[in-house]
Design a protein around this motif. Structure first.
Motif, short mmCIF file in Angstrom:
data_model
loop_
_atom_site.label_atom_id
_atom_site.label_comp_id
_atom_site.label_asym_id
_atom_site.label_seq_id
_atom_site.Cartn_x
_atom_site.Cartn_y
_atom_site.Cartn_z
N GLU A 431 0.85 -1.19 0.00
CA GLU A 431 0.00 0.00 0.00
C GLU A 431 0.88 1.24 0.00
O GLU A 431 2.07 1.15 0.31
N PRO A 432 0.35 2.39 -0.38
CA PRO A 432 1.15 3.62 -0.32
C PRO A 432 1.66 3.87 1.10
O PRO A 432 0.93 3.69 2.07
N GLY A 433 2.92 4.24 1.20
CA GLY A 433 3.49 4.51 2.52
C GLY A 433 3.87 3.27 3.29
O GLY A 433 4.14 3.35 4.50
N ASP A 434 3.91 2.13 2.63
CA ASP A 434 4.30 0.86 3.26
C ASP A 434 5.71 1.00 3.84
O ASP A 434 6.68 1.22 3.11
N LYS A 435 5.85 0.87 5.18
CA LYS A 435 7.14 1.06 5.83
C LYS A 435 7.96 -0.21 5.92
O LYS A 435 9.14 -0.17 6.27
N GLY A 436 7.35 -1.36 5.59
CA GLY A 436 8.07 -2.61 5.68
C GLY A 436 8.09 -3.15 7.09
O GLY A 436 7.37 -2.70 7.98
N SER A 451 6.15 8.82 -4.91
CA SER A 451 5.33 9.05 -3.72
C SER A 451 4.28 10.11 -4.05
O SER A 451 4.52 10.99 -4.88
N TYR A 452 3.14 10.02 -3.38
CA TYR A 452 2.06 10.93 -3.72
C TYR A 452 1.14 11.11 -2.53
O TYR A 452 1.15 10.33 -1.57
N GLU A 453 0.35 12.18 -2.59
CA GLU A 453 -0.63 12.47 -1.56
C GLU A 453 -1.95 12.84 -2.22
O GLU A 453 -1.98 13.23 -3.40
N ASP A 454 -3.01 12.69 -1.47
CA ASP A 454 -4.34 13.01 -2.03
C ASP A 454 -4.42 14.48 -2.43
O ASP A 454 -3.86 15.36 -1.77
N ASN A 455 -5.11 14.74 -3.51
CA ASN A 455 -5.37 16.09 -3.99
C ASN A 455 -6.87 16.23 -4.21
O ASN A 455 -7.61 15.23 -4.19
N SER A 456 -7.35 17.43 -4.40
CA SER A 456 -8.79 17.62 -4.60
C SER A 456 -9.28 16.82 -5.80
O SER A 456 -10.41 16.34 -5.83
N ILE A 457 -8.42 16.73 -6.84
CA ILE A 457 -8.69 15.80 -7.95
C ILE A 457 -7.42 14.97 -8.15
O ILE A 457 -6.34 15.49 -8.35
N GLY A 458 -7.53 13.66 -8.06
CA GLY A 458 -6.37 12.81 -8.27
C GLY A 458 -5.40 12.83 -7.11
O GLY A 458 -5.79 12.98 -5.94
N VAL A 459 -4.11 12.68 -7.45
CA VAL A 459 -3.06 12.67 -6.43
C VAL A 459 -1.94 13.62 -6.87
O VAL A 459 -1.68 13.79 -8.06
N LYS A 491 -5.47 8.40 -3.78
CA LYS A 491 -4.39 7.73 -3.06
C LYS A 491 -4.72 6.28 -2.75
O LYS A 491 -3.87 5.40 -2.83
N SER A 492 -5.97 6.02 -2.44
CA SER A 492 -6.37 4.65 -2.07
C SER A 492 -6.60 3.75 -3.27
O SER A 492 -6.58 2.53 -3.14
N LYS A 493 -6.80 4.35 -4.46
CA LYS A 493 -7.17 3.54 -5.63
C LYS A 493 -6.05 3.39 -6.66
O LYS A 493 -6.11 2.48 -7.51
N LEU A 494 -5.03 4.25 -6.62
CA LEU A 494 -4.05 4.26 -7.71
C LEU A 494 -3.38 2.91 -7.91
O LEU A 494 -3.32 2.40 -9.04
N GLN A 495 -2.90 2.29 -6.83
CA GLN A 495 -2.16 1.04 -6.99
C GLN A 495 -3.06 -0.07 -7.56
O GLN A 495 -2.63 -0.85 -8.41
N SER A 496 -4.29 -0.14 -7.11
CA SER A 496 -5.19 -1.18 -7.62
C SER A 496 -5.50 -0.97 -9.09
O SER A 496 -5.64 -1.93 -9.86
N ILE A 497 -5.60 0.30 -9.52
CA ILE A 497 -5.82 0.58 -10.95
C ILE A 497 -4.60 0.13 -11.76
O ILE A 497 -4.74 -0.47 -12.83
N LEU A 498 -3.40 0.40 -11.25
CA LEU A 498 -2.19 -0.05 -11.94
C LEU A 498 -2.17 -1.58 -12.03
O LEU A 498 -1.88 -2.15 -13.09
N ASP A 499 -2.48 -2.26 -10.93
CA ASP A 499 -2.42 -3.72 -10.90
C ASP A 499 -3.46 -4.35 -11.83
O ASP A 499 -3.25 -5.45 -12.37
N ASP A 500 -4.60 -3.67 -12.02
CA ASP A 500 -5.64 -4.20 -12.91
C ASP A 500 -5.18 -4.24 -14.36
O ASP A 500 -5.79 -4.92 -15.19
N HIS A 501 -4.08 -3.49 -14.68
CA HIS A 501 -3.60 -3.43 -16.07
C HIS A 501 -2.18 -3.98 -16.19
O HIS A 501 -1.40 -3.53 -17.01
N TYR A 502 -1.86 -4.99 -15.36
CA TYR A 502 -0.50 -5.52 -15.32
C TYR A 502 -0.09 -6.20 -16.63
O TYR A 502 1.10 -6.36 -16.91
#
Length: 552
Positions: A431-436, A451-459, A491-502
């Motif tokens: 997940e974003p910010g995964d510290k290990g 690295s990214y943070e939430d924005n009013s639209i997108g990240v 921020k919560s959806k970006l990684q899952s969207i990337l993984d959906d198009h692997y």
């Protein structure tokens, strides 16, 4: 680092004993020359104080805090005793207290007067005035004061009990010629913040009030509290390993300019190794909890491309201009002498144990350093660690030091941990910010590298790592990523969207860059396995390393 505290002086006036103005000349940003006068000279200053940190000065309705570096002028050519007189605000006389490790002048019973042997001591006792809670405890003959500013729900009794264990660990390690008889932990509570600054008989900590444990949490060890204990451990360890044991060039400091040394990895690095390890040695956390923290520390290094560009000695030498003035490119270009120094300390500890068949360890070396250098106010050289090991332990680690200090090649950390019964494991982030530090049921499939943070639209992109997919796509810091493959991101959806198009070769991204819409192509690469966690393979070997008492 030159912090230019003088910029906060907003009014400066000079008077004689009769309140008559005296002429003066400002020579540079921080120096004034006053016309010679055979009588008393009074200087009054108005100082802007609103820096909520451990290093400067801050005042609000609850308390006033300052380091002497922010308020006290130095009289050129004078090296004698200094005194400080404090006055509490009239409207707060009944509620405000004073906390400082500076010795009080008991002959002045009706005044808050404190004494210092010289200017260097004067600026090394921070001062807190205001509403705060104060508790006392004792460890190995040393009296301790624990101070918390402002309103809170912290379990102060538990914190003090745990601090006794930490302090006893450090005092037992440096039981020869203990340099303090009283020590203050002064904690500036805030909504969200973190920091610590060591002093000769105290430390100032900044911490989020809601991260401290409550009475209801007495039987648990929340992550935030574990981090707080580690911070306390770190700063108290500096009582020896920075304030007394120090590089030779730090013995007589010229405070008007930066002082350069390649040795900061020894002092912050070794302390960063001991701070967490002392918690398990003090039986405040379990071995597996410590391994989680160690895995997080190793993860920070693993994900830092700068470790292959800058050596730890270069990081130490350039601290004032690079480490303490970081920008978004820092991760790509520098390495932390805290983190890398801690990894070197870990390797040294395990190497010494290995070479001496567990007859000595890094703690033995630090005891020797204290006796040979810090306790008699002699500074260390860059080769003092190796020469001490060679002289007293009869082993030569010269090749290791050459490798560790002057190259950017990986250290033998995995091999050495394996010898201590620990396996180093790798995975991709979950997940974003995964510290290990922990295994994960779900891992990212597609790499991103920013690295990214939430924005009013997108990240909003806050950092881009070199050689990553985001770097290849020419994504910039400050870009606002709106969509990937026409799907709006968060921020919560970006990684899952990337993984959906692997299974694609490139992904189309739409980005707002300084108000302009830009289309970029993100290459699809498998996510890097740069998250580290540690697993115990041999509990007996692990405990022989982690739980064996310090070797005298």
């Amino acid at each position: 680092m030159i912090r230019d505290f003088c910029k906060n002086i907003v009014k400066f006036d000079v008077f004689d004993a009769n309140d008559e103005s005296l002429p003066y000349e400002k020579l540079d940003k921080q120096s004034w020359r006053i016309t010679p006068n055979s009588k008393i000279i009074n200087i009054t200053m108005l100082v802007y104080a609103y820096d909520l940190s451990v290093r400067s000065a801050y005042i609000n309705d609850e308390y006033a805090f300052f380091n002497g570096t922010s308020l006290f002028l130095r009289c050129h050519g004078y090296s004698g005793r200094c005194s400080m007189t404090l006055a509490l605000p009239d409207k707060k006389q009944d509620r405000w207290q004073i906390a400082t490790s500076m010795p009080r002048d008991n002959s002045q019973s009706n005044k808050y007067v404190y004494l210092a042997q010289d200017y260097d001591e004067l600026i090394d006792h921070p001062v807190l005035m205001g509403e705060f809670d104060i508790a006392s405890f004792r460890a190995k003959g040393v009296d301790f004061k624990f101070v918390l500013t402002g309103k809170h729900k912290a379990d102060v009794e538990r914190i003090c009990q745990d601090l006794v264990a930490v302090c006893e660990h450090h005092l037992a390690l440096f039981d020869y010629n203990i340099p303090i008889d009283e020590y203050w932990f002064m904690t500036l509570l805030c909504e969200g913040g973190f920091g610590g600054l060591e002093h000769r008989a105290s430390t100032v900590l900044q911490y989020a009030r809601n991260e401290l444990p409550t009475v209801r949490q007495r039987k648990t060890m929340p992550d935030g509290y574990r981090r707080f204990l580690s911070l306390c451990s770190h700063e108290f360890f500096h009582t020896w390993h920075v304030k007394r044991n120090k590089p030779d060039v730090f013995i007589q400091l010229d405070l008007s300019k930066e002082v350069y040394t390649e040795q900061l990895w020894i002092y912050e690095g070794f302390t960063s190794y001991v701070d967490d390890l002392s918690l398990v040695r003090s039986k405040l956390i379990e071995p597996e909890s410590y391994l989680e923290l160690l895995g997080q520390n190793l993860t920070r290094l693993s994900r830092n491309p700068g470790q292959f560009k800058q050596t730890v000695t270069e990081s130490s030498f350039d601290a004032w201009t690079r480490f303490y003035q970081q920008d978004a490119s820092a991760a790509n270009n520098i390495v932390s002498y805290y983190a890398k120094g801690a990894e070197i300390a870990l390797c040294l500890d395990l190497l010494i144990r290995q070479e001496t068949h567990d007859e000595a360890n890094l703690f033995k070396v630090m005891q020797l350093l204290w006796r040979q250098f810090g306790s008699i106010n002699v500074g260390t050289q860059i080769d003092s660690i190796n020469s001490t090991i060679k002289q007293h332990l009869n082993i030569d680690l010269g090749s290791f030091f050459q490798h560790a200090l002057y190259s950017t090649k990986p250290l033998p950390t995995e091999e050495l941990l394996r010898g201590a019964g620990i396996e180093v494991c790798f995975r991709s982030q979950c997940e974003p910010g995964d510290k290990g530090g922990k295994s994960a049921e779900k891992e990212a499939r597609v790499g991103f590298g920013a690295s990214y943070e939430d924005n009013s639209i997108g990240v909003k992109i806050t950092q881009v790592l070199e050689s990553s997919p985001a770097y290849e796509a020419e994504l910039f810091v400050g870009d606002v990523l709106i969509s990937v493959e026409q799907w709006q991101v968060s921020k919560s959806k970006l990684q899952s969207i990337l993984d959906d198009h692997y299974d694609q070769q490139y992904l189309t991204m739409h980005v707002l860059r300084d108000g302009r819409l830009v289309q970029l192509n993100l290459p699809v690469h498998e996510a890097q396995k740069d998250i580290i966690y540690l697993q115990t393979r041999d509990p007996a070997l692990r405990d022989n390393w982690l739980m064996r008492p310090n070797l005298s």
